[in-house]
Design a protein around this motif. Structure first.
Motif, PDB file in Angstrom:
ATOM      1  N   ASP A   1      -2.304  -1.895   9.596  1.00 26.03           N
ATOM      2  CA  ASP A   1      -1.095  -2.030   8.787  1.00 26.03           C
ATOM      3  C   ASP A   1      -1.208  -3.302   7.956  1.00 26.03           C
ATOM      4  OD1 ASP A   1       1.717  -1.471   8.043  1.00 26.03           O
ATOM      5  OD2 ASP A   1       2.046  -3.367   9.122  1.00 26.03           O
TER       6      ASP A   1
ATOM      7  N   ASN B   1      -2.489   1.275  12.204  1.00 23.25           N
ATOM      8  CA  ASN B   1      -1.529   2.118  11.483  1.00 23.25           C
ATOM      9  C   ASN B   1      -1.398   3.510  12.125  1.00 23.25           C
ATOM     10  OD1 ASN B   1      -3.890   3.378  10.739  1.00 23.25           O
ATOM     11  ND2 ASN B   1      -3.894   2.586   8.649  1.00 23.25           N
ATOM     12  N   ARG B   2      -0.631   4.347  11.470  1.00 22.76           N
ATOM     13  CA  ARG B   2      -0.352   5.674  12.010  1.00 22.76           C
ATOM     14  C   ARG B   2      -1.619   6.546  12.073  1.00 22.76           C
ATOM     15  NH1 ARG B   2       4.462   8.581  12.872  1.00 22.76           N
ATOM     16  NH2 ARG B   2       3.858  10.480  13.985  1.00 22.76           N
TER      17      ARG B   2
END
Length: 450
Positions: A297, A304-305
């Motif tokens: 991120d 992150n996702r």
């Protein structure tokens, strides 16, 4: 000399080849000269010395017969019947002797006129003069002897005089013979000497040419072995680094000992390897940066996702084979108020501080992910729900007691759950989300197991 060693390889090899070919050229020219000289000497031996040697033998035989005839003159009165009169036989012997000497004269005159005599020409002239003098003495002796025989009576005193003159003629013949023998022997020795010199010099020059050729071959092989060996080492280093996926070691540049084509090739190869190493390092750095951008991120530095989906699938795959893991879903309580009251910049700092504090307290095997906004999830491999709840509680208390003059106070809530059989990506995350919803519904700033 130093300039030659630093010259190009082509110039060095060309220089050595020129020296080698020069030696060979000298050997060839010297051999031709010596062979012509020896050929001329052998021709002289064949045309002059060999016939003279044969004539020497004939003269010696004629001289012996002449001695016998002289003795027959003494016994002429005692021998009544002979096949040939002694004076006739003596005349025949003298004619034979003159014939042989005349033949020797013709051989010597012809050779001197045609310049075939290369050795001791003056002594050959002296032999001719001695033969001419002998002819004069011999003619005078024959006339006196013929006159004495015609008178029919010779005294002992006259015979002694004839014997002295005959002995003088013998000495002249012996002197001519010895002189001719000496010349032929010296000519043979002179020819042998030239042949030996020819063999020695040719052997020496041939040996020098062999040494130069051997040195040239060894020098070329040594240069190619050392230089190409270093070039191959650089290539193997690059190949090994590529096969092992390791960074290419940047080559070390040394002051070159020689300035030739192979040195330039080696230098160019090192430059290429250095550039390749820099390019690979730059590429790896860029790939690392891209990997960070793809998995981290940008604001908080947490995964992150996309990384979350990848890691969760891997943990689910391990859990299907008997492993266990838990997840702790969390978000910041009343985060919207923080943004509204203090601004989004402060809200961003809150999220950064949250990520930093949580990351410091996680194990190396644990991972923190930002799913979006203020929502985070912690993946805890090999952790059951109870241990996950204890960790979540410790983190909650740490955040709740955090004091930072630049940040407002804030709290977090957790929804914790453990992997259960038949779970998939959606089901386990929904169960944790429901537990988080319960924690918020129960007043926030708490941990709820789902």
């Amino acid at each position: 000399m130093q300039q030659w060693f630093n010259a190009s390889l082509q110039r060095k090899i060309s220089g050595l080849l020129v020296v080698l070919l020069s030696f060979l050229f000298v050997v060839i020219i010297y051999s031709i000269y010596k062979l012509k000289l020896i050929d001329a000497e052998m021709h002289e031996v064949a045309e002059i010395d060999v016939p003279l040697t044969e004539m020497v033998s004939e003269l010696e035989m004629m001289q012996l017969k002449q001695h016998l005839l002289i003795e027959q003159f003494r016994l002429k009165g005692e021998q009544a019947k002979v096949a040939l009169k002694p004076e006739q036989a003596f005349a025949a012997q003298r004619d034979g002797l003159k014939l042989i000497l005349a033949k020797a004269e013709r051989v010597l005159n012809k050779s001197l006129q045609q310049h075939q005599v290369r050795f001791a020409a003056a002594e050959h002239q002296q032999i001719l003069a001695s033969i001419e003098q002998f002819h004069q003495q011999s003619d005078s002796f024959e006339q006196q002897l013929k006159l004495a025989l015609q008178q029919g009576h010779t005294t002992n005193q006259q015979w002694l005089k004839f014997e002295e003159e005959a002995a003088s003629l013998d000495q002249s013949i012996v002197a001519i013979l010895r002189h001719m023998e000496k010349l032929t022997l010296e000519a043979s020795r002179y020819t042998d000497k030239h042949e030996n010199e020819f063999m020695l010099v040719n052997t020496g020059l041939g040996f020098c040419a062999f040494v130069i050729g051997l040195y040239l071959t060894f020098y070329i092989l040594q240069i190619f072995r050392l230089r190409i060996g270093r070039i191959q080492a650089e290539i193997k280093n690059v190949q090994h680094s590529i096969e092992q996926g390791e960074p290419i070691t940047s080559p070390v540049f040394h002051q070159p000992e020689h300035q030739d084509e192979l040195t330039e090739l080696e230098h160019d190869l090192k430059m290429m390897v250095q550039r390749l190493s820099q390019e690979i390092s730059n590429r790896q750095e860029i790939e690392q940066q891209l990997l960070v951008l793809a998995t981290r991120d940008k604001l908080t530095g947490a995964f992150n996702r996309h990384k979350w989906d990848e890691q969760l699938r891997m943990e689910l795959s391990l859990a299907e084979r008997g492993s266990v893991f838990s997840i702790a879903l969390l978000d910041v309580d009343f985060f919207k108020k923080v943004n509204d009251q203090f601004g989004h910049h402060t809200g961003d700092k809150v999220l950064q501080s949250l990520t930093e504090n949580i990351s410091r307290r996680l194990r190396k095997t644990d991972s923190l992910f930002r799913l979006g906004g203020e929502e985070f999830v912690i993946l805890l491999p090999q952790q059951k729900a109870e241990a996950a709840c204890q960790l979540a509680e410790m983190l909650r208390q740490s955040i709740a007691s955090l004091e930072d003059a630049d940040l407002p106070a804030f709290t977090i809530s957790f929804g914790v759950t453990q992997y259960q059989p038949q779970d998939d990506e959606d089901s386990i995350l929904k169960r944790a989300d429901y537990a988080l919803y319960q924690a918020k519904d129960m007043g926030r700033n708490r941990v709820q197991l789902g």
